[in-house]
Design a protein around this motif. Structure first.
Motif, PDB file in Angstrom:
ATOM      1  N   ASP A  90       0.817  -1.223   0.000  1.00  0.00           N
ATOM      2  CA  ASP A  90       0.000   0.000   0.000  1.00  0.00           C
ATOM      3  C   ASP A  90       0.843   1.262   0.000  1.00  0.00           C
ATOM      4  O   ASP A  90       0.466   2.283   0.594  1.00  0.00           O
ATOM      5  N   ASP A  91       1.970   1.218  -0.684  1.00  0.00           N
ATOM      6  CA  ASP A  91       2.832   2.394  -0.791  1.00  0.00           C
ATOM      7  C   ASP A  91       2.149   3.447  -1.666  1.00  0.00           C
ATOM      8  O   ASP A  91       1.615   3.130  -2.732  1.00  0.00           O
ATOM      9  N   PRO A  92       2.159   4.719  -1.254  1.00  0.00           N
ATOM     10  CA  PRO A  92       1.513   5.764  -2.068  1.00  0.00           C
ATOM     11  C   PRO A  92       2.044   5.855  -3.491  1.00  0.00           C
ATOM     12  O   PRO A  92       1.291   6.173  -4.413  1.00  0.00           O
ATOM     13  N   ASP A  93       3.340   5.576  -3.701  1.00  0.00           N
ATOM     14  CA  ASP A  93       3.914   5.675  -5.042  1.00  0.00           C
ATOM     15  C   ASP A  93       3.452   4.558  -5.968  1.00  0.00           C
ATOM     16  O   ASP A  93       3.619   4.661  -7.189  1.00  0.00           O
ATOM     17  N   TRP A  94       2.891   3.515  -5.427  1.00  0.00           N
ATOM     18  CA  TRP A  94       2.456   2.375  -6.225  1.00  0.00           C
ATOM     19  C   TRP A  94       0.950   2.161  -6.085  1.00  0.00           C
ATOM     20  O   TRP A  94       0.198   2.457  -6.993  1.00  0.00           O
ATOM     21  N   GLN A  96      -6.427   3.094   1.713  1.00  0.00           N
ATOM     22  CA  GLN A  96      -7.262   4.288   1.771  1.00  0.00           C
ATOM     23  C   GLN A  96      -6.455   5.512   2.196  1.00  0.00           C
ATOM     24  O   GLN A  96      -6.649   6.612   1.666  1.00  0.00           O
ATOM     25  N   PHE A  97      -5.542   5.336   3.139  1.00  0.00           N
ATOM     26  CA  PHE A  97      -4.681   6.453   3.534  1.00  0.00           C
ATOM     27  C   PHE A  97      -3.773   6.871   2.381  1.00  0.00           C
ATOM     28  O   PHE A  97      -3.582   8.061   2.121  1.00  0.00           O
ATOM     29  N   ALA A  98      -3.189   5.880   1.695  1.00  0.00           N
ATOM     30  CA  ALA A  98      -2.297   6.185   0.583  1.00  0.00           C
ATOM     31  C   ALA A  98      -3.037   6.930  -0.517  1.00  0.00           C
ATOM     32  O   ALA A  98      -2.496   7.864  -1.131  1.00  0.00           O
ATOM     33  N   THR A  99      -4.278   6.539  -0.789  1.00  0.00           N
ATOM     34  CA  THR A  99      -5.061   7.191  -1.827  1.00  0.00           C
ATOM     35  C   THR A  99      -5.454   8.600  -1.415  1.00  0.00           C
ATOM     36  O   THR A  99      -5.367   9.550  -2.213  1.00  0.00           O
TER      37      THR A  99
END
Length: 603
Positions: free
Chosen positions: A117-121, A186-189
């Motif tokens: 769930d990395d934001p960059d991916w 959800q946090f990453a998005t």
């Protein structure tokens, strides 16, 4: 299919079958359509990695280009797929929402690796799904080869501006829901995309380094600590096995997933191997794990958030939700919190929380909270969103909906601090005047060996068939007398203690390998002497300076200690669920009025 692979999606299966509202009777026409689609997304820090994502689109038959409806985006827990969210799709589509349920990267037919769930991916891929929900062309296809475009979606309501105040062409009214791995995304998005309007993360993490390598002392902000803790051996092994198996099953269509770390981001394999040897994460692994943790980008998440966390969870314990709640509250993000009975270590909701066979907000507490939340923030309905804080009490009898079992408060934390004192003779004294002199000495094991027989963590629960015990000479305990009346604890116990560990004092300057590792836990002791941990929760600590007082924040609990029972604090040198310290270390803990256990007690 291996048993490990079967039980991995338990959490998402619970969510999928049990969240929303009553579905139509079997004889009624289904008020929605379902279509499987493939989405051409591009991810990665440099936006150069194409990934096919498979998902199911649930569209209410009443939704048209002139009668638009809000949307919900949802994805699976670790080891699951879009199919696990079918219940969410069916139920919310029946309630007038377009629902897109998709398999996360590396799972369930979607390409690319598991990137935690990395934001960059993962975050970037989810933002492109939001664009599709907003009507963007060139993203959705009816085939995995991306040769046949799907029709542009034109039935989702649009917002005039995003949450940054910018007008965008493809800005749907959209929320997210999901559990565990489907919560972290959800946090990453939300951090990446100001078009997302609200989120409902269930049983998920705040800081992955705390989740997998917790240190319950030296915490700087929330659950984040300045030094690594003790690696969770069983959880780490279980999840790595699930991820690798998923990669092998889907390698034919995407063989790049297997190299150099099978189906995981490249940093994961060396991090797990090293941690299994040393007992803790190295700095590069800590940096990578925190990059995939909301603790590192809290300030970017500003939309209304309903946190739902499990009381029965040794993977993502209640302290993770508390850390997120407090951080959001401090920055003004609208947030509320529910502590439910179930979690990763207890897969079955209590009666009246969620019902897998017949979802119904009139008879299920959590279902009602979620439906009201989305109706309020996505449909704009004038419905309340419930109390600020709610917590399930397993000692409260009820029938039907679980509402009576939930204690509620307009503030958090709750309760009053009750301080107990570590005294001589293994007594946990209730009054400072009752403290006597005396000390206890034990030796921690070498090579990180376990010295406690605790309920054993496994993916999807824990086992407790063996009697709970600690090996003689490897622990110290302090126990109250029998309680005259029930004592209800809601929140995180804290321990303040000074230890004597001269061997560790000589080696602690060499870094984590030379530092003292201990494990603290609270037990409920029945009148017959049987001791039970509270939901198998314990607090590992790695002590940077044994010459200074230590403050330990134990995992949060909701528990009634009945009249006639006793409260016990255990400080142990090892645990069968963790890799402990590498060097045998003598430890002495003396009684005294400065040696305390503090419990948040609700009257």
């Amino acid at each position: 299919m291996p048993a490990l692979r079967r039980i991995a999606p338990i959490v998402t299966a619970v969510l999928a079958a049990g969240i929303p509202a009553s579905l139509p009777a079997a004889a009624d026409p289904v008020p929605y359509t379902v279509q499987t689609l493939h989405f051409a997304t591009v991810t990665g820090p440099a936006n150069d990695k194409p990934c096919d994502i498979v998902g199911d689109l649930y569209t209410p038959t009443s939704a048209t280009s002139t009668s638009r409806v809000p949307a919900i985006l949802t994805t699976n827990g670790f080891g699951g797929s879009k199919d696990d969210q079918a219940g969410i799709g069916r139920a919310f589509a029946s309630l007038g929402y377009v629902v897109l349920s998709y398999s996360g990267l590396g799972f369930g037919g979607s390409q690319c690796k598991i990137t935690l769930d990395d934001p960059d991916w993962d975050g970037k891929s989810a933002t492109q799904l939001i664009s599709y929900l907003g009507g963007a062309p060139g993203i959705a296809y009816t085939d995995a080869a991306h040769t046949t475009p799907a029709p542009v979606l034109d039935v989702v309501r649009h917002d005039n501006k995003d949450h940054a105040g910018v007008k965008q062409t493809y800005d749907p009214r959209v929320g997210m829901i999901g559990g565990s791995y489907g919560g972290g995304i959800q946090f990453a998005t939300a951090a990446d995309d100001p078009r997302l309007d609200t989120i409902v993360p269930l049983i998920t993490w705040n800081d992955l380094t705390y989740s997998l390598d917790p240190n319950n002392t030296a915490q700087t902000t929330g659950v984040t600590s300045s030094t690594p803790g003790a690696i969770k051996l069983n959880w780490g092994l279980g999840f790595s096995a699930i991820g690798v198996l998923d990669g092998l099953q889907n390698a034919q269509g995407d063989p790049s997933r297997l190299y150099p770390c099978p189906n995981f981001a490249d940093w994961v394999c060396p991090a797990l191997v090293t941690a299994g040897t040393t007992g803790y994460f190295q700095p590069d692994a800590i940096t990578a794990a925190r990059h995939a943790s909301v603790a590192s980008f809290t300030n970017k998440v500003t939309i209304p958030t309903l946190l739902m966390q499990g009381e029965n969870d040794t993977l993502f314990n209640l302290n993770e939700a508390v850390a997120t709640y407090k951080a959001f509250k401090a920055q003004g993000t609208p947030v509320k919190m529910v502590w439910q009975s179930w979690g990763h270590s207890g897969s079955t909701p209590a009666p009246g929380e969620l019902n897998l066979g017949n979802p119904d907000p009139s008879s299920q507490y959590e279902t009602a909270r979620v439906v009201d939340w989305f109706d309020h923030y996505l449909k704009g309905m004038a419905v309340g969103t419930g109390p600020e804080f709610a917590y399930f009490r397993d000692w409260v009898p009820y029938t039907g909906i679980a509402t009576p079992a939930y204690g509620t408060s307009h503030t958090f934390p709750v309760g009053a601090a009750r301080t107990l004192y570590l005294s001589g003779g293994s007594l946990l004294a209730r009054d400072a005047g009752d403290v006597t002199s005396g000390s206890q000495t034990f030796v921690t094991p070498g090579a990180g060996a376990p010295t406690s027989i605790n309920p054993l963590d496994v993916v999807g629960g824990y086992t407790g068939s063996l009697p709970q015990a600690d090996l003689p000479g490897t622990y110290a305990t302090w126990t109250t007398g029998a309680l005259a009346s029930p004592t209800d604890v809601v929140g995180s116990p804290t321990v303040k203690v000074q230890v004597q560990a001269p061997t560790a004092a000589l080696t602690q300057g060499d870094g984590p390998a030379g530092q003292l590792v201990l494990f603290l836990k609270i037990e409920d002791v029945a009148p017959d002497g049987t001791a039970s941990m509270i939901h198998a929760l314990e607090a590992p600590i790695r002590v940077t300076d044994v010459n200074a007082p230590i403050t330990v924040t134990l995992p949060g609990i909701v528990h009634r200690f009945d009249a006639g029972h006793s409260i016990r604090l255990v400080v142990a040198g090892g645990s069968d669920n963790y890799r402990g310290g590498l060097t045998p270390t003598p430890v002495t803990i003396a009684g005294g009025t400065g040696q305390t256990l503090t419990l948040p007690v609700v009257h």
